[in-house]
Design a protein around this motif. Structure first.
Motif, short mmCIF file in Angstrom:
data_model
loop_
_atom_site.label_atom_id
_atom_site.label_comp_id
_atom_site.label_asym_id
_atom_site.label_seq_id
_atom_site.Cartn_x
_atom_site.Cartn_y
_atom_site.Cartn_z
N MET A 1 0.82 -1.17 0.00
CA MET A 1 0.00 0.00 0.00
C MET A 1 0.87 1.24 0.00
SD MET A 1 -3.00 0.95 2.59
CE MET A 1 -4.26 2.03 2.03
N GLY A 2 1.95 1.27 0.78
CA GLY A 2 2.86 2.40 0.84
C GLY A 2 3.55 2.63 -0.48
N GLU A 3 3.93 1.55 -1.15
CA GLU A 3 4.59 1.67 -2.45
C GLU A 3 3.63 2.25 -3.48
OE1 GLU A 3 6.38 -1.45 -5.56
OE2 GLU A 3 7.22 -1.57 -3.54
N ASN A 4 2.35 1.90 -3.40
CA ASN A 4 1.34 2.42 -4.32
C ASN A 4 1.20 3.93 -4.14
OD1 ASN A 4 -0.66 2.50 -6.23
ND2 ASN A 4 -2.25 1.77 -4.86
N ASN A 5 1.22 4.41 -2.88
CA ASN A 5 1.13 5.85 -2.61
C ASN A 5 2.36 6.56 -3.16
OD1 ASN A 5 -1.31 5.62 -1.38
ND2 ASN A 5 -0.48 5.51 0.70
N ILE A 6 3.53 5.98 -3.01
CA ILE A 6 4.75 6.58 -3.53
C ILE A 6 4.68 6.65 -5.05
CG2 ILE A 6 7.25 6.28 -3.76
CD1 ILE A 6 7.22 5.09 -0.93
N ASN A 7 4.22 5.58 -5.69
CA ASN A 7 4.10 5.57 -7.14
C ASN A 7 3.12 6.64 -7.60
OD1 ASN A 7 5.93 3.52 -7.39
ND2 ASN A 7 4.40 1.91 -7.52
N SER A 8 2.01 6.83 -6.90
CA SER A 8 1.04 7.86 -7.26
C SER A 8 1.65 9.24 -7.11
CB SER A 8 -0.20 7.75 -6.37
OG SER A 8 -0.84 6.52 -6.57
N LYS A 9 2.40 9.43 -6.04
CA LYS A 9 3.05 10.72 -5.80
C LYS A 9 4.08 11.00 -6.89
CE LYS A 9 5.89 13.03 -2.35
NZ LYS A 9 6.60 12.84 -1.09
N ASP A 10 4.89 9.99 -7.20
CA ASP A 10 5.90 10.16 -8.25
C ASP A 10 5.24 10.45 -9.60
OD1 ASP A 10 7.86 9.70 -6.40
OD2 ASP A 10 8.17 7.59 -6.96
N PHE A 11 4.14 9.76 -9.87
CA PHE A 11 3.43 9.97 -11.13
C PHE A 11 2.90 11.40 -11.20
CE2 PHE A 11 -0.53 9.95 -13.59
CZ PHE A 11 -0.04 9.52 -14.81
N LEU A 12 2.32 11.87 -10.09
CA LEU A 12 1.78 13.22 -10.06
C LEU A 12 2.89 14.24 -10.29
CD1 LEU A 12 -0.52 15.22 -9.53
CD2 LEU A 12 0.05 15.07 -7.12
N ILE A 13 4.00 14.08 -9.61
CA ILE A 13 5.12 15.01 -9.77
C ILE A 13 5.64 14.97 -11.21
CG2 ILE A 13 7.52 15.45 -9.09
CD1 ILE A 13 6.70 14.52 -6.25
N GLY A 14 5.80 13.76 -11.74
CA GLY A 14 6.27 13.62 -13.12
C GLY A 14 5.32 14.26 -14.12
N THR A 15 4.01 14.08 -13.87
CA THR A 15 3.00 14.66 -14.75
C THR A 15 3.07 16.19 -14.71
OG1 THR A 15 1.56 12.77 -14.40
CG2 THR A 15 0.53 14.76 -15.24
N LEU A 16 3.18 16.74 -13.51
CA LEU A 16 3.23 18.20 -13.39
C LEU A 16 4.49 18.77 -14.05
CD1 LEU A 16 1.98 18.67 -9.71
CD2 LEU A 16 0.73 19.13 -11.83
N ILE A 17 5.62 18.16 -13.78
CA ILE A 17 6.88 18.64 -14.38
C ILE A 17 6.84 18.47 -15.89
CG2 ILE A 17 9.36 18.20 -14.56
CD1 ILE A 17 9.30 17.54 -11.54
N GLY A 18 6.39 17.31 -16.35
CA GLY A 18 6.31 17.06 -17.79
C GLY A 18 5.36 18.03 -18.48
N GLY A 19 4.23 18.31 -17.83
CA GLY A 19 3.28 19.26 -18.41
C GLY A 19 3.86 20.66 -18.50
N PHE A 20 4.55 21.03 -17.43
CA PHE A 20 5.15 22.37 -17.42
C PHE A 20 6.24 22.50 -18.48
CE2 PHE A 20 8.25 25.44 -15.70
CZ PHE A 20 7.44 26.56 -15.68
N VAL A 21 7.11 21.50 -18.55
CA VAL A 21 8.19 21.52 -19.53
C VAL A 21 7.62 21.50 -20.96
CG1 VAL A 21 10.15 20.21 -20.47
CG2 VAL A 21 9.92 20.55 -18.00
N GLY A 22 6.64 20.66 -21.18
CA GLY A 22 6.03 20.57 -22.50
C GLY A 22 5.35 21.87 -22.91
#
Length: 128
Positions: A1-22
């Motif tokens: 369950m903890g790993e799933n939360n970390i993956n969601s957090k990483d995904f969110l951060i990656g999405t925000l950074i990728g969106g901003f850069v794009g």
């Protein structure tokens, strides 16, 4: 369950950074005037801010729900533990009282036996 939360957090951060850069890359390479470019950058930043606010609100609601669930589970566990402790205490008290009653009954039987022996001794002396 903890790993799933970390993956969601990483995904969110990656999405925000990728969106901003794009968005920044698209705006920088698009043939626009400086004023239009700044307006587009402002619009992109506003959209990004709104998306982050929405995601933060969702995470806040989830955290509140999880906290509430954990609180309820802890309360239930406390009640069960308290009830079990009361049951065990009652059982120990009952056994203690039983043992005490057994000891009292044994003492009474011993006294009766001593009285009977004493009476028999007295009768034996009287018959002599």
């Amino acid at each position: 369950m903890g790993e799933n939360n970390i993956n969601s957090k990483d995904f969110l951060i990656g999405t925000l950074i990728g969106g901003f850069v794009g968005a920044a890359a698209a705006l920088l390479f698009a043939p626009k005037a400086g004023t239009e470019l700044r307006g587009s950058l402002n619009e992109g930043a506003t959209q990004l801010k709104d998306a982050a606010y929405e995601k933060g609100s969702d995470l806040k609601v989830k955290a509140y729900e999880k906290g509430s669930d954990l609180k309820n589970k802890a309360s239930d566990s406390k009640e069960k533990f308290s009830q079990k402790t009361q049951e065990l205490t009652k059982n120990v008290q009952d056994k203690w009282n039983e043992r005490k009653n057994d000891e009292t009954a044994a003492e009474e039987a011993a006294e009766e036996l001593a009285d009977a022996i004493e009476e028999a001794a007295e009768e034996a002396e009287e018959t002599k």
